[in-house]
Design a protein around this motif. Structure first.
Motif, mmCIF file in Angstrom:
data_model
loop_
_atom_site.group_PDB
_atom_site.id
_atom_site.type_symbol
_atom_site.label_atom_id
_atom_site.label_comp_id
_atom_site.label_asym_id
_atom_site.label_seq_id
_atom_site.Cartn_x
_atom_site.Cartn_y
_atom_site.Cartn_z
ATOM 1 N N SER A 93 37.466 36.997 22.891
ATOM 2 C CA SER A 93 38.111 35.934 22.406
ATOM 3 C C SER A 93 39.594 36.385 22.273
ATOM 4 O O SER A 93 40.573 35.866 22.583
ATOM 5 C CB SER A 93 37.908 35.608 20.874
ATOM 6 N N TYR A 94 39.959 37.685 22.076
ATOM 7 C CA TYR A 94 41.100 38.245 21.885
ATOM 8 C C TYR A 94 41.690 38.248 23.370
ATOM 9 O O TYR A 94 43.063 38.005 23.661
ATOM 10 C CB TYR A 94 41.168 39.732 21.371
ATOM 11 N N LEU A 95 41.034 38.692 24.482
ATOM 12 C CA LEU A 95 41.427 38.647 25.709
ATOM 13 C C LEU A 95 41.727 37.375 26.218
ATOM 14 O O LEU A 95 42.773 36.988 26.877
ATOM 15 C CB LEU A 95 40.276 39.365 26.644
ATOM 16 N N ALA A 96 40.945 36.215 25.721
ATOM 17 C CA ALA A 96 41.291 34.992 26.337
ATOM 18 C C ALA A 96 42.566 34.583 25.513
ATOM 19 O O ALA A 96 43.366 33.790 26.142
ATOM 20 C CB ALA A 96 40.007 33.979 25.807
ATOM 21 N N GLY A 97 42.745 34.797 24.245
ATOM 22 C CA GLY A 97 43.863 34.317 23.430
ATOM 23 C C GLY A 97 45.236 35.091 24.039
ATOM 24 O O GLY A 97 46.194 34.594 24.137
ATOM 25 N N ALA A 98 45.013 36.066 24.557
ATOM 26 C CA ALA A 98 46.141 37.025 24.962
ATOM 27 C C ALA A 98 46.486 36.707 26.481
ATOM 28 O O ALA A 98 47.332 37.330 27.017
ATOM 29 C CB ALA A 98 45.923 38.522 24.558
ATOM 30 N N GLU A 99 45.407 35.831 27.024
ATOM 31 C CA GLU A 99 45.587 35.436 28.283
ATOM 32 C C GLU A 99 45.431 36.640 29.323
ATOM 33 O O GLU A 99 46.584 36.882 30.095
ATOM 34 C CB GLU A 99 47.037 34.655 28.655
ATOM 35 N N LEU A 100 44.812 37.620 29.147
ATOM 36 C CA LEU A 100 44.452 38.587 29.740
ATOM 37 C C LEU A 100 43.539 38.479 30.769
ATOM 38 O O LEU A 100 42.235 38.052 30.639
ATOM 39 C CB LEU A 100 44.347 40.014 28.857
ATOM 40 N N PRO A 101 43.501 38.788 32.294
ATOM 41 C CA PRO A 101 42.555 38.852 33.156
ATOM 42 C C PRO A 101 41.720 40.260 33.100
ATOM 43 O O PRO A 101 42.263 41.234 32.825
ATOM 44 C CB PRO A 101 43.193 38.745 34.705
ATOM 45 N N CYS A 102 40.556 39.979 33.381
ATOM 46 C CA CYS A 102 39.358 41.037 33.214
ATOM 47 C C CYS A 102 38.170 40.685 33.733
ATOM 48 O O CYS A 102 37.836 39.424 33.802
ATOM 49 C CB CYS A 102 39.161 41.856 32.160
ATOM 50 N N VAL A 103 37.180 41.648 34.209
ATOM 51 C CA VAL A 103 35.653 41.178 34.605
ATOM 52 C C VAL A 103 34.818 41.734 33.334
ATOM 53 O O VAL A 103 34.912 42.868 33.332
ATOM 54 C CB VAL A 103 35.536 41.518 36.046
ATOM 55 N N VAL A 104 34.038 40.951 33.062
ATOM 56 C CA VAL A 104 32.914 41.330 32.074
ATOM 57 C C VAL A 104 31.470 41.024 32.465
ATOM 58 O O VAL A 104 31.265 39.480 32.966
ATOM 59 C CB VAL A 104 33.183 40.746 30.743
ATOM 60 N N VAL A 105 30.656 41.761 32.839
ATOM 61 C CA VAL A 105 29.322 41.439 33.453
ATOM 62 C C VAL A 105 28.383 41.588 32.262
ATOM 63 O O VAL A 105 28.281 42.402 31.218
ATOM 64 C CB VAL A 105 28.868 42.551 34.622
ATOM 65 N N ASP A 106 27.577 40.496 32.136
ATOM 66 C CA ASP A 106 26.468 40.591 31.428
ATOM 67 C C ASP A 106 25.111 40.296 32.094
ATOM 68 O O ASP A 106 24.812 39.259 32.755
ATOM 69 C CB ASP A 106 26.795 38.941 30.292
ATOM 70 N N VAL A 107 24.255 41.409 32.049
ATOM 71 C CA VAL A 107 23.098 41.333 32.884
ATOM 72 C C VAL A 107 21.823 41.116 31.624
ATOM 73 O O VAL A 107 21.610 41.805 30.984
ATOM 74 C CB VAL A 107 22.577 42.833 33.554
ATOM 75 N N VAL A 108 21.621 39.647 31.737
ATOM 76 C CA VAL A 108 21.063 38.888 30.425
ATOM 77 C C VAL A 108 19.404 39.706 30.436
ATOM 78 O O VAL A 108 18.838 39.541 31.444
ATOM 79 C CB VAL A 108 21.079 37.658 30.379
ATOM 80 N N ARG A 109 19.129 39.781 29.114
ATOM 81 C CA ARG A 109 17.921 40.239 28.964
ATOM 82 C C ARG A 109 17.480 39.105 27.823
ATOM 83 O O ARG A 109 18.029 38.401 27.263
ATOM 84 C CB ARG A 109 17.593 41.628 28.511
#
Lengths: 357, 180
Positions: A93-109
């Motif tokens: 949420s902070y990254l989205a609010g600060a408008e910051l680009p990044c990649v986050v991987v969720d390998v769902v279980r």
């Protein structure tokens, strides 16, 4: 073009990161994605490309390390599985609010809670609808092959920097653990400091010769905060126009349609072929971007269809977006397994037969 | 050509690595492949299996309910997978892990005493390669030349000196498989 090699989906994420010129990976091990950091540590990219690989003390720490790296305009990423992504949601949420680009991987279980280490897709709501607090979305990519796992890291950074947002790669235990052939790409060098200044003039790169850049998600003045929100919403509308991705499998003449993503699209494809052997014309729509969702493509297909069925490793999450797209014009069914159980193609076919009879 | 195989036994018997070598060999033969393991506590002991698909065309589901071939190394896996072999398919088992022989009449059933063969060639560690040899005798879907290349691809270089012994184990397995 590089070699064709056999590897696990999780290993492909690691090589994808190195080969697309990522600057930093920060992570904390959790099954079923621990091979990502294991592979990076084995490959030691800090010796070759200069990419930083660091094991953080927790998922909360790793997402905040990503935040710090992203502030400087670097391509930073992390990977985790479901319980870890819950810990990262504040950071997202902070990254989205600060408008910051990044990649986050969720390998769902399978979940909820600590759940199981077997595959799941129960994080759809969490990742596609936001996850953290506040009005935000992220780009969500859904890989369905090991090749996708490799390619989507680079693609994820491209979209993240285009829209100044985190990009989520929403995988699952099947795609993470299985091995397939991967066509390696030419290596992209990491951006130089000069390139970063040009690509991301907003980044904190040292203020010498210019006004200082401030990166924050805090704006106590509501009018300023609303401006930020309007800017975010405009970007989401642009995503919906420019970057919806999907794949059709035998939909041209289909009377019935499966909608499925990730490993379920692979299992669904086999069910499509089995149904066609029985003379039932089924097709499959695989959303590649879960946000932005391929609403327009479903809208285009509806007139030719008798009914649609969403198949998921959940109690029915994506089906809500399918229903919104269909808007009551044809029946929408659902079949899913939960808690780490994965259905066979036969089981999917039976579910369809029961639904359409 | 499309061959869908389940290999199942105890963790530590070399189930996953046998599947991996088969997958690498298939890749050297320009086939499409998928290798999907059961993962988790199994690899620390307990039953363990891997689904390998080798095909001329694009592979859809890596997860299956029925198979062309089952390679069975313990009784639990026999109980679980005997019924999952498609009619006309193949079931190969190692007699050492088995207390009840398979009873299906509509599939081809082969046995091998892989522990005995591996002991005779003085290489117990190559047990799984003996079993792989038995399979390749019945279904030569990859050439031995490509298996050698596959071994090279899947083994770290420091273990390359063991490749001739692994090939010997494969050959011995081919000679020792018996159709019931």
């Amino acid at each position: 073009m590089g070699d064709k090699v056999l590897m696990k989906g999780n290993e492909a994420l690691a090589y994808g990161a190195i080969d697309c010129g990522a600057d930093g990976y920060f992570g904390y091990p959790i099954t079923p994605q621990s091979e990502v950091m294991e592979t990076l540590m084995k490959e030691m990219p800090w010796e070759t490309t200069g990419m930083v690989v660091l094991q953080a003390e927790s998922e909360t720490a790793s997402i905040n390390m990503v935040y710090g790296g992203a502030c400087t305009g670097k391509k930073c990423m992390t990977s985790t599985s479901s319980p870890g992504i819950s810990l990262m949601c504040e950071g997202l949420s902070y990254l989205a609010g600060a408008e910051l680009p990044c990649v986050v991987v969720d390998v769902v279980r399978g979940g909820p809670g600590l759940g199981t280490i077997q595959p799941g897709q129960g994080d759809y709501f969490q990742m596609v609808k936001g996850g953290g607090h506040g009005d935000y979305h992220t780009v969500v990519l859904s890989p369905a092959s090991v090749q996708d796992m490799y390619d989507f890291v680079g693609l994820g950074f491209k979209l993240a920097f285009k829209y100044l947002t985190p990009c989520i790669i929403l995988g699952d235990g099947v795609i993470g653990q299985m091995m397939e052939k991967v066509q390696l790409r030419d290596k992209t060098p990491r951006w130089t400091e000069e390139e970063i200044k040009k690509i991301s003039p907003w980044a904190c790169t040292g203020k010498k010769g210019r006004k200082r850049n401030v990166i924050t998600s805090l704006a106590l003045d509501p009018s300023v905060m609303e401006e930020t929100n309007l800017r975010l919403q405009a970007r989401y509308r642009k995503m919906e126009k420019e970057d919806v991705m999907f794949e059709n499998y035998k939909t041209e003449d289909a009377d019935y349609l499966f909608v499925a993503y990730g490993c379920m699209s692979r299992i669904g494809e086999t069910a499509v072929d089995m149904a066609r052997e029985k003379g039932i014309k089924v097709g499959l729509l695989r959303p590649i971007t879960l946000f932005p969702f391929p609403t327009a493509e479903i809208d285009r297909l509806v007139p030719q269809l008798k009914s649609i069925m969403s198949i998921e490793l959940s109690s029915g999450q994506m089906v809500e977006d399918v229903r919104l797209a269909v808007n009551g014009r044809v029946p929408v069914g659902f079949y899913g397994r939960m808690g780490g159980s994965v259905p066979s193609p036969e089981e999917i076919l039976n579910a369809l037969m029961n639904f359409i009879k | 050509m499309k061959e869908e195989i389940i290999i199942a036994g105890f963790g530590g018997q070399g189930v996953l690595s046998m599947g991996k070598i088969l997958a690498y060999s298939g890749m050297m033969q320009d086939k499409e492949i998928s290798w999907m393991p059961s993962y988790g506590p199994e690899m620390r002991g307990g039953t363990c299996n891997v689904t390998v698909v080798i095909s001329d065309t694009r592979i859809s589901s890596p997860i299956l309910n029925t198979y062309d071939t089952a390679i069975i190394l313990n009784q639990q896996s026999m109980d679980k997978f005997e019924d999952k072999v498609r009619p006309g398919g193949l079931l190969i088992f190692d007699i050492n892990g088995i207390t009840r022989f398979p009873v299906r009449k509509d599939i081809k059933i082969c046995k091998i005493d892989a522990v005995d063969v591996a002991t005779k060639i003085g290489n117990n560690k190559a047990y799984n390669m003996v079993v792989l040899g038995a399979y390749l005798k019945e279904k030569p879907i990859v050439t031995l030349e490509n298996v050698e290349k596959g071994l090279k691809k899947s083994l770290p270089q420091r273990h390359w000196d063991s490749i001739p012994q692994n090939q010997e184990a494969i050959r011995s397995g081919m000679e020792s498989v018996v159709e019931l």
